[in-house]
Each structure stands twice: as structure tokens, then as C-alpha cells.
Scaffold this motif. Structure first.
Motif, PDB file in Angstrom:
ATOM      1  N   LYS A 123       0.523  -0.415  -0.142  1.00 25.02           N
ATOM      2  CA  LYS A 123       0.234   0.300   0.245  1.00 25.02           C
ATOM      3  C   LYS A 123       0.409   0.981   0.284  1.00 25.02           C
ATOM      4  CE  LYS A 123      -3.994   1.936   2.098  1.00 25.02           C
ATOM      5  NZ  LYS A 123      -5.112   1.469   3.292  1.00 25.02           N
ATOM      6  N   ASN A 181       4.310   2.661  -5.834  1.00 26.74           N
ATOM      7  CA  ASN A 181       4.087   2.732  -7.218  1.00 26.74           C
ATOM      8  C   ASN A 181       4.284   1.913  -7.732  1.00 26.74           C
ATOM      9  OD1 ASN A 181       3.734   3.585  -9.762  1.00 26.74           O
ATOM     10  ND2 ASN A 181       5.417   4.768 -10.207  1.00 26.74           N
ATOM     11  N   GLU A 232      -0.912  -2.434 -12.806  1.00 26.50           N
ATOM     12  CA  GLU A 232      -1.079  -4.049 -12.166  1.00 26.50           C
ATOM     13  C   GLU A 232       0.025  -4.825 -11.490  1.00 26.50           C
ATOM     14  OE1 GLU A 232      -2.592  -7.058 -15.249  1.00 26.50           O
ATOM     15  OE2 GLU A 232      -1.773  -5.643 -17.188  1.00 26.50           O
ATOM     16  N   GLU A 255     -10.548  -8.260  -4.948  1.00 27.63           N
ATOM     17  CA  GLU A 255     -11.341  -7.322  -5.058  1.00 27.63           C
ATOM     18  C   GLU A 255     -11.066  -6.370  -3.899  1.00 27.63           C
ATOM     19  OE1 GLU A 255     -16.010  -5.176  -5.862  1.00 27.63           O
ATOM     20  OE2 GLU A 255     -15.760  -7.394  -5.493  1.00 27.63           O
ATOM     21  N   GLU A 306      -7.573  -5.130  -4.051  1.00 30.89           N
ATOM     22  CA  GLU A 306      -7.826  -4.349  -5.199  1.00 30.89           C
ATOM     23  C   GLU A 306      -8.174  -3.276  -4.323  1.00 30.89           C
ATOM     24  OE1 GLU A 306      -7.648  -6.657  -9.331  1.00 30.89           O
ATOM     25  OE2 GLU A 306      -9.824  -5.979  -7.874  1.00 30.89           O
ATOM     26  N   GLN A 307      -9.225  -2.857  -4.076  1.00 32.32           N
ATOM     27  CA  GLN A 307      -9.310  -2.125  -3.365  1.00 32.32           C
ATOM     28  C   GLN A 307      -8.687  -1.867  -3.194  1.00 32.32           C
ATOM     29  OE1 GLN A 307     -13.606  -2.825  -1.678  1.00 32.32           O
ATOM     30  NE2 GLN A 307     -13.975  -2.548  -4.008  1.00 32.32           N
ATOM     31  N   LEU A 319      -5.002  -1.258  -2.537  1.00 36.24           N
ATOM     32  CA  LEU A 319      -4.353  -0.910  -2.920  1.00 36.24           C
ATOM     33  C   LEU A 319      -4.534  -0.043  -4.524  1.00 36.24           C
ATOM     34  CD1 LEU A 319      -2.092  -4.223  -3.542  1.00 36.24           C
ATOM     35  CD2 LEU A 319      -2.172  -2.404  -1.534  1.00 36.24           C
ATOM     36  N   GLY A 320      -5.244  -0.035  -4.719  1.00 36.00           N
ATOM     37  CA  GLY A 320      -6.200   1.159  -5.847  1.00 36.00           C
ATOM     38  C   GLY A 320      -5.208   0.344  -6.996  1.00 36.00           C
ATOM     39  N   VAL A 321      -5.210  -0.273  -7.019  1.00 34.55           N
ATOM     40  CA  VAL A 321      -4.527  -1.247  -8.615  1.00 34.55           C
ATOM     41  C   VAL A 321      -5.216  -2.575  -9.123  1.00 34.55           C
ATOM     42  CG1 VAL A 321      -2.606  -2.358  -7.702  1.00 34.55           C
ATOM     43  CG2 VAL A 321      -2.070  -1.767 -10.027  1.00 34.55           C
ATOM     44  N   LYS A 322      -5.795  -3.136 -10.365  1.00 39.06           N
ATOM     45  CA  LYS A 322      -5.690  -4.320 -10.523  1.00 39.06           C
ATOM     46  C   LYS A 322      -4.682  -4.849  -9.935  1.00 39.06           C
ATOM     47  CE  LYS A 322      -7.057  -6.961 -14.396  1.00 39.06           C
ATOM     48  NZ  LYS A 322      -6.714  -6.360 -16.180  1.00 39.06           N
TER      49      LYS A 322
END
Length: 440
Positions: A378, A381, A385, A407, A410-411, A413-416
Motif C-alpha cells: 500500500k 507505485n 497492475e 477485489e 485491489e480496492q 491498493l488502488g491497482v488491478k
């Protein structure tokens, strides 16, 4: 005991013959059906006499003619059609006993079911089998069977497994081998317990059952931080891991000359612990124990090299992160460096995740949790993904061992997150965001 039918597949032989949901299956061709193995074995014939009990309790015989080996079309309340047989051992190295508290109930189930071995490749210890069970395995040609041996020294096996039957059940290995039932074996090795001379004894004894015993996998014990009150164990040091590999190679080199097969192999984790190079693909023969972590990295390395040689640089910019465990960190970094060397617009960083959830001694990628991914990634950069191995999700599809979903991570970390199987083409394709299999 008879098994209740949950549903009948449409247009199946069973439905066409008038068998209905709610009825109870008793026998096929005079043979009692008590579980999935009976059902699968006896329903393969072309001509069947099926005995069922209808809802009113009346028994009836139904004659069915179908294509040989075609499924009858019956579904049951549980896959096994019976309760799952759990482990009666108290192994000193049992990983389930070292699990954190408050995880989902299924993770605390200790499986030791011969049916699961045949159907899904699970390992069994033979300690809860009877002579009748062995007779059935032989009659039905249930092969291969995966067996956790740990030691062929009867007294030591009892000590390791805390089960008096651990010694006597060793005789089943010879009986299965005499009837040409193929067996893959594993030895979970613990420093100064069942390695050294005891390892040599186990390798020698099991190799005498070749070719029925097709392989022996030597796996290092896993030590979590949750061992309060348990038998004192410690992880392997680098030098000890090297010694285990040297011992195995002494025997496997000889077996290769004598039998054309190495038979015994160290798990990939031993090479990583010893900081020794991963052997080439040829070393692993038929890759009998991929699911046990034997040869996975060699196969990945070879496939990745082939994919890299076949692929072309499109020139597009790409930034991606691979998250992996401590053990394979340097190995994955080397693959990433190879990709970046060929693709000049590619940035592929590798984030090595320390396992705080289970403890720092657990270094394999397959036991990384969503908790640790979030805590350690977290705010970084991570590019477009994050790639993770499918081993982290086990058989739960989109859940980690700590019940975090893809999901949710992903939420956070803000990344796929992209899940990648242990396949070199798929890994490189995911790094590049291209379907390399289409051109393979």
C-alpha cells in the motif's frame, strides 16, 4: 450404506430409465454403492442392473444399457457420497496445528482420505486404512496413490506421526507395489530428525519398490510462528539444505544410471534455501510431483525462456509489479530482468513479500495472504497492475487464506491484481499484457 440421489442430469441414461431425485441408490450390478469410488467403478459397464429405493421405500431394479464408461447421470448430496475421512495422526510437523486462530473452519480440517488422493492428488499416510481398503484399491486399480511416508523406520515414523499404527501401515506400500499400484511418495524432512542417515534409509527402502514407487519428493518442514506448546522444530539452514541436496543427488545419480530414472528429488524450496541453481527441465523426468513443488521453477524457467525467444517487442510502454515470496524472490527478479533486457519500454519490478501473517520462516509465495499484500504494498507505485501466482488463492478461486478477496485487495491498493498460473508463457504474457499463447 445406500446413498440418496440429489438430482438426475437431463437426458442422461438414468433419467431415460426413470430414476428420480430423492430416490436412494443401493447397488449396481449387485455391488453395494457406499461412496464415489464404488459409483465410478461399477457404473462404467455397458449393461447395468441398478437397484434403487423409491420415496415410498420400495426397492426396484432398473436395467440400463449405455455406452461403456459413459456417466450414469446421478448427482449426490456430497461429492464423495460419504463423510470425508480425516487424519488420526498427530504429526510433529503438521501445518494445520500451526495455523493462526480464527480462520475459516475448512482450513483446520486434516484430510487423510484415500479417495481424495486418487481424485485430487491429496497425500495420505495409510494409517487409517484397513486390509479391506487396500483390497478395494487393488481391485479397482486406483492408481496412482500419493503417500506421505516421512520415514521408513517404523519406530521413527511412530515418533514423527504420534500414531502407533504408523509403523504397521508401512506394509501396505509393499502390498500395493506387488499389485503394480503406482505410488508417489513424500518425505517431509525435519532437521536432525528424519534426514541424514534416516533419509538415506528411507530413500533406499522406497527405491527398492521402483517402478511401483515412481517418485520420492523431499520437502522441508514448514515452521510458522504459531508453535506454542508443540514439538520443538526449526527450519533448515543454508548449509543443512545443501547437505540434504547432496545426499539426494548421491542416490538419484546412481538411480539414473541403474534405472534410467532419478526417483528421488528435492523440492524446489530446498534449492532456494541452499541458494543453489534450479536444475534444468531434463533433471525432473516426467515431473511426477509438480503439485508438491518439485520442478515447478524449472518448468517455469524453461517456458519463460521459450516465450521470451518467440515474442516480439511492440515498443509500447508498460509498468507492472510482480509480488512473490522471499524464497523465490531472486528467481523471479532474474526473470523480470530478462524481460526488461529485451523490452526496453518495460518496467517490471518485483516486490518480495515477507510473511508476517504466518511468520518469517514461511517464505513460499503460495502462503502469502491479502493482509500482507496490503500492508507491504500500500502506498507504493505499483504500475498498471500487480501480478500474483494462482497458488496464493489455492482452490478458493478469488480468496486468499485470510479470506481477503481479490477485489478487496485491489480496492486497498488502488491497482488491478492479475492472477497468473505457473506457466512461463502466461507469466511473460501477463508482464507484457499480451496473449502469447495465441502465437505459441
Amino acid at each position: 450404506m445406500p446413498v440418496k440421489i440429489k438430482s438426475v442430469e437431463r437426458r442422461s441414461p438414468a433419467q431415460k430409465a426413470g430414476i428420480a431425485a430423492g430416490e436412494t441408490l443401493h447397488k449396481i450390478n449387485g455391488n453395494k454403492i457406499v461412496d464415489v469410488l464404488d459409483y465410478r467403478f461399477y457404473m462404467t459397464d455397458e449393461h447395468l442392473d441398478v437397484e434403487v429405493e423409491d420415496i415410498s421405500g420400495k426397492l426396484r431394479h432398473i436395467h440400463i444399457t449405455k455406452q461403456e464408461y459413459d456417466d450414469l447421470g446421478l448427482d449426490f448430496e456430497t461429492y464423495l457420497m460419504d463423510r470425508q475421512h480425516t487424519c488420526k495422526n498427530k504429526c510433529v510437523f503438521c501445518f494445520v496445528d500451526q495455523m493462526p486462530p480464527n480462520m475459516r473452519d475448512t482450513l483446520y480440517v486434516k484430510d487423510d482420505d484415500s479417495r481424495m488422493s486418487f481424485l485430487f492428488g491429496n497425500y495420505i499416510t495409510l494409517t487409517n486404512l484397513t486390509d479391506e481398503d487396500i483390497d478395494r484399491i487393488i481391485k479397482m486399480r486406483i492408481s496412482p496413490i500419493n503417500v506421505s511416508v516421512h520415514s521408513t523406520n517404523p519406530e521413527l515414523r511412530v515418533t514423527l506421526m504420534k500414531n502407533p499404527n504408523a509403523a504397521a501401515s508401512l506394509r501396505y506400500l509393499k502390498r500395493l507395489a506387488e499389485h503394480d499400484i503406482k505410488i508417489n511418495t513424500q518425505l517431509v524432512l525435519c532437521p536432525q530428525l528424519n534426514d541424514g542417515k534416516e533419509l538415506e534409509r528411507s530413500i533406499t527402502d522406497l527405491a527398492e519398490l521402483f517402478p511401483a514407487v515412481e517418485s520420492i519428493a523431499c520437502v522441508p518442514v514448514g515452521i510458522t510462528k504459531y508453535r506454542d506448546g508443540l514439538f520443538h522444530l526449526r527450519p533448515y539452514t543454508k548449509a543443512e539444505a545443501q547437505q540434504v541436496i547432496d545426499t539426494i543427488h548421491e542416490y538419484s545419480d546412481r538411480f539414473l544410471k541403474e534405472h534410467g530414472d532419478r526417483i528421488v528429488y528435492p523440492a524446489d524450496e530446498f534449492f532456494l534455501l541452499a541458494q543453489m541453481p534450479i536444475p534444468n527441465e531434463e533433471y525432473y523426468g516426467e515431473f511426477d510431483q509438480l503439485e508438491n513443488g518439485v520442478g515447478l521453477l524449472a518448468m517455469l524457467k524453461q517456458e519463460f525462456a521459450e516465450a521470451l525467444a518467440d515474442a516480439h517487442d511492440s515498443g509500447k510502454k508498460r509498468s507492472v509489479t510482480i509480488a512473490t515470496g522471499v524464497a523465490a524472490g531472486e528467481f523471479i527478479k532474474d526473470l523480470a530482468a530478462q524481460a526488461q533486457s529485451k523490452y526496453k519500454q518495460l518496467k517490471c519490478q518485483v516486490e518480495v513479500i515477507q510473511n508476517d501473517y504466518f511468520g518469517e520462516n514461511i517464505t513460499v509465495a503460495g502462503l502469502i495472504t491479502g493482509t500482507d499484500l496490503i500492508a507491504q504494498l500500500k502506498g507504493k507505485n505499483l504500475g498498471e497492475e500487480v501480478l500474483i501466482t494462482s497458488a496464493m488463492l489455492r482452490h478458493e478461486q478469488d480468496k486468499f487464506l485470510d479470506d481477503f478477496t481479490i477485489e478487496q485487495v485491489e480496492q486497498a491498493l488502488g491497482v488491478k491484481l492479475t492472477v497468473v498460473d505457473n506457466d512461463g508463457y502466461e507469466l511473460l504474457g501477463s508482464i507484457l499484457n499480451e496473449d502469447l499463447w495465441a502465437d505459441a
